[in-house]
Write a protein that holds these residues in place. Structure first.
Motif, PDB file in Angstrom:
ATOM      1  N   GLY A  32      35.546  66.360  -1.823  1.00  0.00           N
ATOM      2  CA  GLY A  32      35.954  65.289  -0.879  1.00  0.00           C
ATOM      3  C   GLY A  32      37.158  65.602   0.248  1.00  0.00           C
ATOM      4  N   THR A  78      35.890  67.359   4.681  1.00  0.00           N
ATOM      5  CA  THR A  78      36.400  66.291   5.566  1.00  0.00           C
ATOM      6  C   THR A  78      37.174  67.113   6.726  1.00  0.00           C
ATOM      7  OG1 THR A  78      36.214  64.758   4.076  1.00  0.00           O
ATOM      8  CG2 THR A  78      36.746  64.139   6.168  1.00  0.00           C
ATOM      9  N   PHE A  96      32.138  63.161  16.143  1.00  0.00           N
ATOM     10  CA  PHE A  96      32.344  64.190  15.005  1.00  0.00           C
ATOM     11  C   PHE A  96      30.749  64.342  14.397  1.00  0.00           C
ATOM     12  CE2 PHE A  96      33.187  63.038  10.207  1.00  0.00           C
ATOM     13  CZ  PHE A  96      34.045  63.870  10.145  1.00  0.00           C
ATOM     14  N   THR A 130      29.933  71.752   7.629  1.00  0.00           N
ATOM     15  CA  THR A 130      31.010  72.291   6.654  1.00  0.00           C
ATOM     16  C   THR A 130      30.257  72.877   5.491  1.00  0.00           C
ATOM     17  OG1 THR A 130      32.264  70.231   7.049  1.00  0.00           O
ATOM     18  CG2 THR A 130      33.364  71.884   5.651  1.00  0.00           C
ATOM     19  N   GLY A 149      30.228  60.385  -1.055  1.00  0.00           N
ATOM     20  CA  GLY A 149      31.534  60.064  -0.308  1.00  0.00           C
ATOM     21  C   GLY A 149      31.056  60.077   1.178  1.00  0.00           C
TER      22      GLY A 149
HETATM   23  C1  HEM Z   1      32.535  65.760   6.209  1.00  0.00           C
HETATM   24  C2  HEM Z   1      32.738  65.519   4.826  1.00  0.00           C
HETATM   25  C3  HEM Z   1      31.542  65.827   3.685  1.00  0.00           C
HETATM   26  C4  HEM Z   1      30.779  66.748   3.853  1.00  0.00           C
HETATM   27  C5  HEM Z   1      30.151  67.330   4.910  1.00  0.00           C
HETATM   28  C6  HEM Z   1      29.893  66.469   2.371  1.00  0.00           C
HETATM   29  C7  HEM Z   1      28.845  67.162   2.155  1.00  0.00           C
HETATM   30  C8  HEM Z   1      28.159  67.213   0.911  1.00  0.00           C
HETATM   31  C9  HEM Z   1      26.756  67.746   0.604  1.00  0.00           C
HETATM   32  C10 HEM Z   1      26.101  68.528   1.242  1.00  0.00           C
HETATM   33  C11 HEM Z   1      26.430  67.288  -0.795  1.00  0.00           C
HETATM   34  C12 HEM Z   1      25.431  68.031  -1.448  1.00  0.00           C
HETATM   35  C13 HEM Z   1      25.633  69.060  -2.261  1.00  0.00           C
HETATM   36  C14 HEM Z   1      24.362  69.516  -2.870  1.00  0.00           C
HETATM   37  O1  HEM Z   1      23.386  68.852  -2.769  1.00  0.00           O
HETATM   38  O2  HEM Z   1      24.316  70.523  -3.735  1.00  0.00           O
HETATM   39  C15 HEM Z   1      27.824  66.768  -1.362  1.00  0.00           C
HETATM   40  C16 HEM Z   1      28.055  66.108  -2.759  1.00  0.00           C
HETATM   41  C17 HEM Z   1      29.135  65.445  -2.931  1.00  0.00           C
HETATM   42  N1  HEM Z   1      30.090  64.938  -2.301  1.00  0.00           N
HETATM   43 FE1  HEM Z   1      30.656  65.456  -0.023  1.00  0.00          FE
HETATM   44  N2  HEM Z   1      30.766  65.777   1.967  1.00  0.00           N
HETATM   45  C18 HEM Z   1      31.861  65.540   2.494  1.00  0.00           C
HETATM   46  C19 HEM Z   1      32.700  64.530   2.031  1.00  0.00           C
HETATM   47  C20 HEM Z   1      32.907  63.845   0.723  1.00  0.00           C
HETATM   48  C21 HEM Z   1      34.002  62.810   0.267  1.00  0.00           C
HETATM   49  C22 HEM Z   1      35.037  62.351   1.299  1.00  0.00           C
HETATM   50  C23 HEM Z   1      33.703  62.704  -0.867  1.00  0.00           C
HETATM   51  C24 HEM Z   1      34.434  62.169  -2.153  1.00  0.00           C
HETATM   52  C25 HEM Z   1      35.578  61.473  -1.864  1.00  0.00           C
HETATM   53  C26 HEM Z   1      32.622  63.658  -1.469  1.00  0.00           C
HETATM   54  C27 HEM Z   1      32.130  63.744  -2.631  1.00  0.00           C
HETATM   55  C28 HEM Z   1      30.976  64.282  -3.106  1.00  0.00           C
HETATM   56  C29 HEM Z   1      30.564  64.401  -4.499  1.00  0.00           C
HETATM   57  C30 HEM Z   1      31.160  63.930  -5.506  1.00  0.00           C
HETATM   58  C31 HEM Z   1      29.290  65.390  -4.341  1.00  0.00           C
HETATM   59  C32 HEM Z   1      28.368  65.532  -5.548  1.00  0.00           C
HETATM   60  C33 HEM Z   1      27.371  64.603  -5.808  1.00  0.00           C
HETATM   61  C34 HEM Z   1      26.637  65.070  -6.831  1.00  0.00           C
HETATM   62  O3  HEM Z   1      26.357  66.222  -7.269  1.00  0.00           O
HETATM   63  O4  HEM Z   1      25.521  63.890  -7.226  1.00  0.00           O
HETATM   64  N3  HEM Z   1      32.298  64.248  -0.394  1.00  0.00           N
HETATM   65  N4  HEM Z   1      28.789  66.608  -0.239  1.00  0.00           N
END
Ligand code: HEM
Length: 354
Positions: free
Chosen positions: A164, A168, A217, A226, A302
């Motif tokens: 998270g 970001t 953004f 990212t 998130g």
């Molecule tokens: C620009 C900001 C962000 C981007 C580009 C992003 C992108 C991603 C992507 C692409 C995945 C999927 C990964 C996969 O399929 O293998 C992911 C999963 C996840 N993200 Fe984000 N994320 C961002 C911000 C956040 C924030 C702010 C949080 C929490 C505070 C967060 C928490 C999570 C969590 C916990 C997962 C795992 C979900 C799971 O496996 O079920 N992310 N994120």
């Protein structure tokens, strides 16, 4: 899926609206300390993003711990991305005592001290404090085996903290770079922020009104996602798709960095043009032409928080500061395709107070 279900309430719409206040407060506080002149904005974005995740989800103000966490995270961001290295090999590598692995081990120890400290404090004074940490710690297994162990809670917290904040922060840093490169767009983001916010901090109701900040953004994440590649392992049986045979156990890659610049879906794909999110291709573009937050059962949990963070932080900065490239700066920002796409040598910009 169980952990996602447990964590889901922390990411509900009403909660995100409440997080808006925290985002606005940290954005104002951190950018309010800036001085005119040349500054690397990337560590600042890491600090904003880390404090937001820490406060919203764990109710800690992570400023004191921010440096230790940032150093630990950097140690994890080894190249090549772990997607290419089998998990068992990663685990073996992490146990070795040489340069980068020592840093990783130290990073893990530092993070553990912070996280286990936080967990111990909650165990001493239990009770629902309405944040993600409470949701995880107060949960009971439906099979009656009790709640999560400290180790399970620590693993979940680590995932959310790592997932998270760097993501970001990098996305915000890339966006600031693009705004510095495109002064005419920057002026319009400033006008929008002044019109919507005046001199006050953003609140949840302002989010839909900061439309240009949103599109800026989104467009920066199109060009510089990212999370630039997702990896998946195929199941135990081979299967056919569109005339290809996918062998059993094959590693499949879905690279945002390629698809987001594919001319079949994006007109003049190399151009930074935020308005494309309003006009062109709407409704006709395939769903997975744009997937900075992934998709399917592991889609980013998130996402809504990240959008609000991006929009509010950008609007706050654009309203109060003018950003310019450093004289002699390269055309393109040098980046490293590590676990995340990250700036190679920071994001130095010239700041002028408005
Ligand atoms: C620009 C900001 C962000 C981007 C580009 C992003 C992108 C991603 C992507 C692409 C995945 C999927 C990964 C996969 O399929 O293998 C992911 C999963 C996840 N993200 Fe984000 N994320 C961002 C911000 C956040 C924030 C702010 C949080 C929490 C505070 C967060 C928490 C999570 C969590 C916990 C997962 C795992 C979900 C799971 O496996 O079920 N992310 N994120």
């Amino acid at each position: 899926m169980r952990q996602r279900r447990l964590a889901a309430p922390a990411f509900h719409r009403q909660r995100i609206a409440a997080y808006g206040e925290v985002i606005a407060q940290f954005a104002a506080e951190i950018t309010g300390r800036w001085q005119a002149g040349t500054m690397d904005v990337h560590p600042q974005m890491l600090l904003v993003a880390l404090r937001i995740v820490g406060k919203c989800l764990f109710n800690i103000d992570a400023e004191a711990e921010a440096r230790a966490i940032a150093t630990a995270v950097s140690a994890f961001m080894i190249t090549p991305p772990p997607g290419y290295i089998p998990q068992a090999l990663i685990e073996q590598l992490q146990k070795l005592s040489f340069g980068p692995m020592l840093k990783v081990q130290k990073g893990i120890a530092d993070l553990d001290a912070i996280l286990y400290g936080m967990i111990a404090e909650r165990r001493r004074a239990p009770g629902d404090r309405g944040d993600l940490l409470s949701m995880l710690m107060e949960s009971e297994d439906t099979d009656g085996t009790g709640g999560m162990s400290d180790k399970q809670v620590r693993d979940e917290c680590l995932t959310v903290m790592l997932a998270g904040h760097e993501t970001t922060a990098n996305a915000l840093s890339f966006t600031l770079w693009m705004l510095a490169k495109h002064p005419e767009i920057q002026e319009r983001v400033q006008e929008e922020a002044v019109r919507v916010l005046g001199a006050r901090r953003p609140a949840a109701d302002d989010y839909p009104k900061l439309r240009l900040a949103y599109m800026v953004f989104a467009e920066a994440m199109r060009l510089y996602p990212t999370v630039w590649v997702l990896g998946r392992s195929a199941g135990p049986e081979p299967y056919q798709v569109r005339g290809f045979t996918i062998p059993a156990g094959a590693m499949l890659l879905a690279p945002q960095i390629v698809v987001h610049r594919d001319a079949r879906f994006w007109k003049d794909p190399e151009e930074f043009r935020p308005e494309r999110f309003e006009e062109e291709g709407k409704g006709t573009r395939p769903k997975f032409a744009y997937f900075p937050f992934g998709g399917g059962s592991r889609q980013c949990i998130g996402e809504a928080l990240a959008w609000m963070e991006g929009v509010f932080v950008l609007a706050t900065i654009a309203r109060d500061w003018r950003l310019k490239p450093v004289p002699g700066a390269p055309e393109e920002l040098p980046m490293t395709p590590s676990v995340n796409l990250r700036p190679k040598r920071g994001v130095p910009l010239v700041l002028e107070r408005r």
